[in-house]
Design a protein around this motif. Structure first.
Motif, PDB file in Angstrom:
ATOM      1  N   ASP A  52       0.290   2.903   3.464  1.00  0.00           N
ATOM      2  CA  ASP A  52       0.893   2.212   4.609  1.00  0.00           C
ATOM      3  C   ASP A  52       1.708   1.034   4.086  1.00  0.00           C
ATOM      4  O   ASP A  52       1.149  -0.031   3.807  1.00  0.00           O
ATOM      5  N   THR A  58       3.297  -1.205   5.364  1.00  0.00           N
ATOM      6  CA  THR A  58       3.220  -2.462   6.101  1.00  0.00           C
ATOM      7  C   THR A  58       2.014  -3.293   5.678  1.00  0.00           C
ATOM      8  O   THR A  58       1.861  -4.431   6.114  1.00  0.00           O
ATOM      9  N   SER A 105       0.834  -1.189   0.000  1.00  0.00           N
ATOM     10  CA  SER A 105       0.000   0.000   0.000  1.00  0.00           C
ATOM     11  C   SER A 105       0.875   1.248   0.000  1.00  0.00           C
ATOM     12  O   SER A 105       1.852   1.322   0.748  1.00  0.00           O
TER      13      SER A 105
END
Length: 86
Positions: free
Chosen positions: A59, A61, A56
């Motif tokens: 984000d 992670t 993403s």
């Protein structure tokens, strides 16, 4: 990476890849409505398409589904020297 031909293939793919489920019906830590809402919101625009999980941008992670459509594949094929138009 997987080629998806229809909505059923998409649902099976995303359940395996993102929610890490198997066809045996194991219990997920998500409510059914949450899963259904995500699957609907993240669905491809059209079929067939190529689906891939990517990091993403919002984000790093997290992973999110991305789709490549027929027009893009033809464009890439043309750039690579294949001589067909449709």
């Amino acid at each position: 990476m997987k080629m998806l031909s229809n909505e059923a293939e998409y649902r099976n793919w995303i359940m395996r890849e993102l929610f890490l489920t198997s066809p045996t019906g194991e219990v997920m830590p998500f409510a059914d409505q949450e899963v259904d809402d995500f699957i609907f919101d993240a669905r491809p625009v059209e079929y067939p398409c190529i689906a891939v999980m990517a990091q993403s941008m919002a984000d790093p992670t997290l992973c999110e589904p991305k789709f490549v459509y027929k027009e893009q594949v033809f464009d890439w094929a043309h750039q690579m020297g294949f001589g067909f138009d449709s």
